[in-house]
Motif scaffolding. Structure first.
Motif, PDB file in Angstrom:
ATOM      1  N   ALA A   4       0.818  -1.212   0.000  1.00 41.69           N
ATOM      2  CA  ALA A   4       0.000   0.000   0.000  1.00 41.69           C
ATOM      3  C   ALA A   4       0.851   1.261   0.000  1.00 41.69           C
ATOM      4  O   ALA A   4       0.431   2.301  -0.532  1.00 41.69           O
ATOM      5  CB  ALA A   4      -0.923  -0.002   1.219  1.00 41.69           C
ATOM      6  N   THR A   5       2.041   1.208   0.570  1.00 50.03           N
ATOM      7  CA  THR A   5       2.913   2.377   0.611  1.00 50.03           C
ATOM      8  C   THR A   5       3.607   2.628  -0.711  1.00 50.03           C
ATOM      9  O   THR A   5       3.855   3.785  -1.084  1.00 50.03           O
ATOM     10  CB  THR A   5       3.968   2.199   1.727  1.00 50.03           C
ATOM     11  N   VAL A   6       3.910   1.577  -1.446  1.00 51.82           N
ATOM     12  CA  VAL A   6       4.714   1.705  -2.668  1.00 51.82           C
ATOM     13  C   VAL A   6       3.857   1.798  -3.924  1.00 51.82           C
ATOM     14  O   VAL A   6       4.162   2.579  -4.837  1.00 51.82           O
ATOM     15  CB  VAL A   6       5.691   0.512  -2.766  1.00 51.82           C
ATOM     16  N   LEU A   7       2.783   1.036  -3.990  1.00 49.41           N
ATOM     17  CA  LEU A   7       2.010   0.921  -5.232  1.00 49.41           C
ATOM     18  C   LEU A   7       1.091   2.115  -5.432  1.00 49.41           C
ATOM     19  O   LEU A   7       0.512   2.649  -4.475  1.00 49.41           O
ATOM     20  CB  LEU A   7       1.183  -0.371  -5.207  1.00 49.41           C
ATOM     21  N   SER A   8       0.960   2.528  -6.684  1.00 49.44           N
ATOM     22  CA  SER A   8      -0.042   3.515  -7.080  1.00 49.44           C
ATOM     23  C   SER A   8      -1.188   2.760  -7.741  1.00 49.44           C
ATOM     24  O   SER A   8      -1.143   2.468  -8.945  1.00 49.44           O
ATOM     25  CB  SER A   8       0.562   4.533  -8.047  1.00 49.44           C
ATOM     26  N   PRO A   9      -2.256   2.409  -6.989  1.00 47.69           N
ATOM     27  CA  PRO A   9      -3.261   1.484  -7.514  1.00 47.69           C
ATOM     28  C   PRO A   9      -4.253   2.150  -8.453  1.00 47.69           C
ATOM     29  O   PRO A   9      -4.497   3.359  -8.404  1.00 47.69           O
ATOM     30  CB  PRO A   9      -3.966   1.007  -6.229  1.00 47.69           C
ATOM     31  N   SER A  10      -4.810   1.346  -9.319  1.00 45.10           N
ATOM     32  CA  SER A  10      -5.922   1.746 -10.177  1.00 45.10           C
ATOM     33  C   SER A  10      -6.611   0.472 -10.630  1.00 45.10           C
ATOM     34  O   SER A  10      -6.002  -0.596 -10.658  1.00 45.10           O
ATOM     35  CB  SER A  10      -5.436   2.561 -11.384  1.00 45.10           C
ATOM     36  N   TYR A  11      -7.879   0.594 -10.977  1.00 50.48           N
ATOM     37  CA  TYR A  11      -8.659  -0.590 -11.330  1.00 50.48           C
ATOM     38  C   TYR A  11      -8.612  -0.852 -12.823  1.00 50.48           C
ATOM     39  O   TYR A  11      -9.611  -0.822 -13.530  1.00 50.48           O
ATOM     40  CB  TYR A  11     -10.092  -0.435 -10.816  1.00 50.48           C
ATOM     41  N   ASP A  12      -7.399  -1.077 -13.294  1.00 49.01           N
ATOM     42  CA  ASP A  12      -7.189  -1.522 -14.661  1.00 49.01           C
ATOM     43  C   ASP A  12      -5.940  -2.395 -14.682  1.00 49.01           C
ATOM     44  O   ASP A  12      -5.092  -2.319 -13.790  1.00 49.01           O
ATOM     45  CB  ASP A  12      -7.049  -0.349 -15.634  1.00 49.01           C
ATOM     46  N   ILE A  13      -5.833  -3.233 -15.666  1.00 45.03           N
ATOM     47  CA  ILE A  13      -4.699  -4.144 -15.804  1.00 45.03           C
ATOM     48  C   ILE A  13      -3.767  -3.601 -16.872  1.00 45.03           C
ATOM     49  O   ILE A  13      -4.161  -3.446 -18.032  1.00 45.03           O
ATOM     50  CB  ILE A  13      -5.176  -5.564 -16.171  1.00 45.03           C
ATOM     51  N   GLN A  14      -2.550  -3.287 -16.462  1.00 43.91           N
ATOM     52  CA  GLN A  14      -1.540  -2.777 -17.383  1.00 43.91           C
ATOM     53  C   GLN A  14      -0.763  -3.933 -17.997  1.00 43.91           C
ATOM     54  O   GLN A  14      -0.352  -4.863 -17.302  1.00 43.91           O
ATOM     55  CB  GLN A  14      -0.585  -1.838 -16.639  1.00 43.91           C
ATOM     56  N   ALA A  15      -0.558  -3.865 -19.303  1.00 45.23           N
ATOM     57  CA  ALA A  15       0.251  -4.883 -19.959  1.00 45.23           C
ATOM     58  C   ALA A  15       1.708  -4.776 -19.541  1.00 45.23           C
ATOM     59  O   ALA A  15       2.436  -5.770 -19.513  1.00 45.23           O
ATOM     60  CB  ALA A  15       0.129  -4.764 -21.478  1.00 45.23           C
ATOM     61  N   SER A  16       2.151  -3.566 -19.198  1.00 45.15           N
ATOM     62  CA  SER A  16       3.522  -3.338 -18.784  1.00 45.15           C
ATOM     63  C   SER A  16       3.641  -3.424 -17.268  1.00 45.15           C
ATOM     64  O   SER A  16       2.759  -2.957 -16.526  1.00 45.15           O
ATOM     65  CB  SER A  16       4.003  -1.964 -19.256  1.00 45.15           C
ATOM     66  N   LEU A  17       4.734  -4.008 -16.808  1.00 48.10           N
ATOM     67  CA  LEU A  17       5.011  -4.077 -15.376  1.00 48.10           C
ATOM     68  C   LEU A  17       5.606  -2.794 -14.834  1.00 48.10           C
ATOM     69  O   LEU A  17       5.784  -2.662 -13.622  1.00 48.10           O
ATOM     70  CB  LEU A  17       5.985  -5.235 -15.089  1.00 48.10           C
ATOM     71  N   LEU A  18       5.904  -1.829 -15.709  1.00 46.28           N
ATOM     72  CA  LEU A  18       6.581  -0.603 -15.302  1.00 46.28           C
ATOM     73  C   LEU A  18       5.648   0.587 -15.164  1.00 46.28           C
ATOM     74  O   LEU A  18       6.080   1.635 -14.675  1.00 46.28           O
ATOM     75  CB  LEU A  18       7.695  -0.263 -16.304  1.00 46.28           C
TER      76      LEU A  18
END
Length: 335
Positions: A262-276
């Protein structure tokens, strides 16, 4: 008289078990201490099963209440809005993020942890292996929020160089394409989780490698094997089940990690093809970030997502036990 007859007659009779031993085998423990220990052990096992069953029943009941009101598909919806009437929420993004971040963490942590364990047990001198093992034990005791603060303040700013390099050389794959935003993405989460589970896998693997029978290693050395061949033919096959168990312990922490993600991730409700690129989320991170402001209906939805994480953890542990059971023929008991 026949000599064979004399030899047969002179052979000592097989001793019969004593009456007390027969009664003990028939009735179990006979001493008060044995009976107390047996009762406590059996009661602890039954209590554990009852607690697990109670957790499963609670999660299932509250999840059924939430799913019955869900206007979307709980398994495939790319949205989490429990305040709508009717509510719309799904776990597709959360399941994807949880699995992907855990896979990245395992792919990075397991080889390094096994290499460290082998170095400490078979290569490093005793004066060096002791302090290193002590430091690794300390890393296992660091709280999750400390890892999260370190990740947000130190790891994330220093990930831009790695992200740029991956985009320049591997961006054509799509998995490592980067749009130049803040590196608060799944790859950063996976690296942080790998650092967190590394001490657990290392400690357990180290103890397993220490149990390798000395005669196995000496036999391999006597046949002319090199140090690496001894490790490859004697140590690794013997400790395979232990390494799998250690990996599953680390995977369990990676699946359920909350505050660091929770501290590191910038969440959103979509799936990104890129891991970056920022996006996605995990079950534990979503529960931690939304539980405080959720209504009763929202809490039921979060509990439903917790039930899915509970089932995933049980399936992972069951798969690990099945793999270990297939390796029993080469265990410490048969050495």
């Amino acid at each position: 008289m026949d000599i064979s007859t004399q030899t047969t007659d002179a052979s000592p009779p097989t001793p019969e078990p004593s009456v007390a031993l027969q009664k003990r085998n028939a009735r179990g423990a006979t001493r008060p201490g044995d009976r107390i220990f047996l009762g406590l052990s059996r009661g602890s096992g039954i209590l554990l099963l009852v607690i697990m069953a109670a957790i499963a029943v609670f999660l299932t009941y509250r999840a059924s209440l939430a799913i019955s009101k869900d206007h979307g598909n709980f398994l495939t919806t790319f949205e989490w809005n429990t305040n709508l009437q009717p509510p719309v929420f799904g776990i597709a993004v959360l399941a994807f993020g949880t699995v992907v971040s855990s896979i990245i963490a395992m792919a990075l942590a397991v080889p390094v942890a096994v290499a460290i364990a082998l170095f400490l047990t078979h290569y490093a001198p005793r004066k060096l292996s002791g302090p290193i093992a002590y430091v690794i034990d300390l890393l296992a005791a660091v709280p999750s929020i400390v890892y999260g603060l370190w990740g947000a303040l130190i790891l994330v700013p220093h990930m831009q160089g790695l992200y740029g390099w991956l985009n320049d050389y591997l961006g054509w794959t799509g998995i490592f394409a980067w749009d130049g935003g803040a590196p608060r993405a799944m790859l950063t989460v996976g690296i942080l989780l790998a650092i967190m589970i590394l001490p657990i896998i290392t400690n357990v693997s180290r103890e397993v490698f220490r149990q390798v029978p000395r005669m196995h290693e000496e036999a391999a050395l006597a046949l002319g094997a090199t140090r690496w061949e001894v490790v490859r033919m004697s140590v690794l096959p013997f400790g395979r089940s232990g390494v799998i168990s250690a990996s599953m312990l680390g995977l369990g922490r990676a699946l359920g990690e909350t505050m660091a993600v929770a501290t590191v991730l910038s969440p959103s409700y979509d799936i990104q093809a890129s891991l970056l690129n920022p996006g996605g989320g995990t079950f534990a991170q979503n529960i931690a970030s939304k539980f405080g402001e959720a209504t009763e209906q929202g809490r039921d939805a979060l509990i439903a997502s917790g039930l899915v994480l509970f089932v995933i953890t049980l399936l992972v542990n069951g798969a690990a036990r099945a793999i270990i059971a297939r390796r029993k023929e080469y265990s410490g008991a048969n050495a």
